[in-house]
Design an enzyme around this catalytic site. Sequence first.
Site, PDB file in Angstrom:
ATOM      1  N   PRO A   2       0.823  -1.215   0.000  1.00  0.00           N
ATOM      2  CA  PRO A   2       0.000   0.000   0.000  1.00  0.00           C
ATOM      3  C   PRO A   2       0.856   1.264   0.000  1.00  0.00           C
ATOM      4  O   PRO A   2       1.821   1.362   0.742  1.00  0.00           O
ATOM      5  CB  PRO A   2      -0.823  -0.110   1.287  1.00  0.00           C
ATOM      6  N   GLU A   3       0.527   2.183  -0.877  1.00  0.00           N
ATOM      7  CA  GLU A   3       1.193   3.487  -0.914  1.00  0.00           C
ATOM      8  C   GLU A   3       0.189   4.530  -0.412  1.00  0.00           C
ATOM      9  O   GLU A   3      -0.907   4.182   0.012  1.00  0.00           O
ATOM     10  CB  GLU A   3       1.681   3.792  -2.338  1.00  0.00           C
ATOM     11  N   HIS A  93      -3.166 -15.323  10.272  1.00  0.00           N
ATOM     12  CA  HIS A  93      -2.262 -14.169  10.343  1.00  0.00           C
ATOM     13  C   HIS A  93      -2.883 -12.949  11.024  1.00  0.00           C
ATOM     14  O   HIS A  93      -2.479 -11.828  10.772  1.00  0.00           O
ATOM     15  CB  HIS A  93      -1.744 -13.751   8.958  1.00  0.00           C
ATOM     16  N   ARG A 112       2.944 -11.502   5.922  1.00  0.00           N
ATOM     17  CA  ARG A 112       4.410 -11.478   5.866  1.00  0.00           C
ATOM     18  C   ARG A 112       5.036 -10.817   7.087  1.00  0.00           C
ATOM     19  O   ARG A 112       6.248 -10.885   7.281  1.00  0.00           O
ATOM     20  CB  ARG A 112       4.874 -10.813   4.574  1.00  0.00           C
ATOM     21  N   ARG A 155      20.956  16.798  -5.370  1.00  0.00           N
ATOM     22  CA  ARG A 155      21.191  15.345  -5.411  1.00  0.00           C
ATOM     23  C   ARG A 155      21.538  14.851  -6.803  1.00  0.00           C
ATOM     24  O   ARG A 155      20.921  15.252  -7.772  1.00  0.00           O
ATOM     25  CB  ARG A 155      19.937  14.613  -4.932  1.00  0.00           C
TER      26      ARG A 155
END
Length: 274
Positions: A2-3, A93, A112, A155
């Site tokens: 998820p972002e 889970h 996970r 950068r």
Amino acid sequence: MPELPEVETVCRILSPDLLGCRIERVTLNRKDVIAHPRASVFAEALCPKTATAITRRGKYIQILFDDRARLIVHLRMTGCLLILPREAPQEKHTHVILDLSSGLQMRYIDPRRFGRLWFFRAGEEDRLSGIHKLGMEPLDPELCAASLGKTLLRRKKMLKECLLDQQIVAGIGNIYADEILFAARLSPKRPACSLKADELARLAAAIPACIDEYIHKNQTTREDYIQSQGRSYRSTPFLKIYGHAGDPCPLCGKPLVQAVIAQRSSVFCEACQR
Ligand SMILES: [Zn+2]
């Protein structure tokens, strides 16, 4: 993973079932998802607190309580928060269960187990979760060509890597970095310091536009969210670039190419993104 747009969806979906509820009991099936404080302290400290707000910062979810304590959750790869009736079968889970005064339960599920939860008492400084290091929010008016330029022009790293750096702009991951760079017509391989003023302006406009578009596309119903365990994102069919290697570029029709940039797979158009 998820972002920002997906995490925003989670906050919006959970909000009506969570706000105003008191946490009455905490069950920890797996203690290793609790990053702070110690698991036994975590469970005790959360009861009985009433949730008054749920907000997002970058990809972090923050639940604020009536006494100004806060619970922070990062879902990482496969974490998911669901609010369900107590009698709903417990998914495999399920690591943390919060019994709410409404009779519902908020459950943290994570196959996970990379996701983490932190609890901070009122006034306790958070130097642990990583929130304090986050850069600008994509939808904050503070993000503009000038503020981006201040960071990026110093950068040498490639743009893709810079967009993934949470300390520059918070909440962008691999998927939306590719979409943003396509919208800005900039190559993911461009050294950040090489951007010209008009290119910085395009990037500064593409970041909020893309994120806002996908927050909107991600809108889902509570029922669909629970059905899919918060993992089937509505925006996926609308992605223009990510997952489309080899497909024709939506602008010029040439095949989109895939390359590994900053150890992440990237898709882009070599003709349109310079
Ligand atoms: Zn193209």
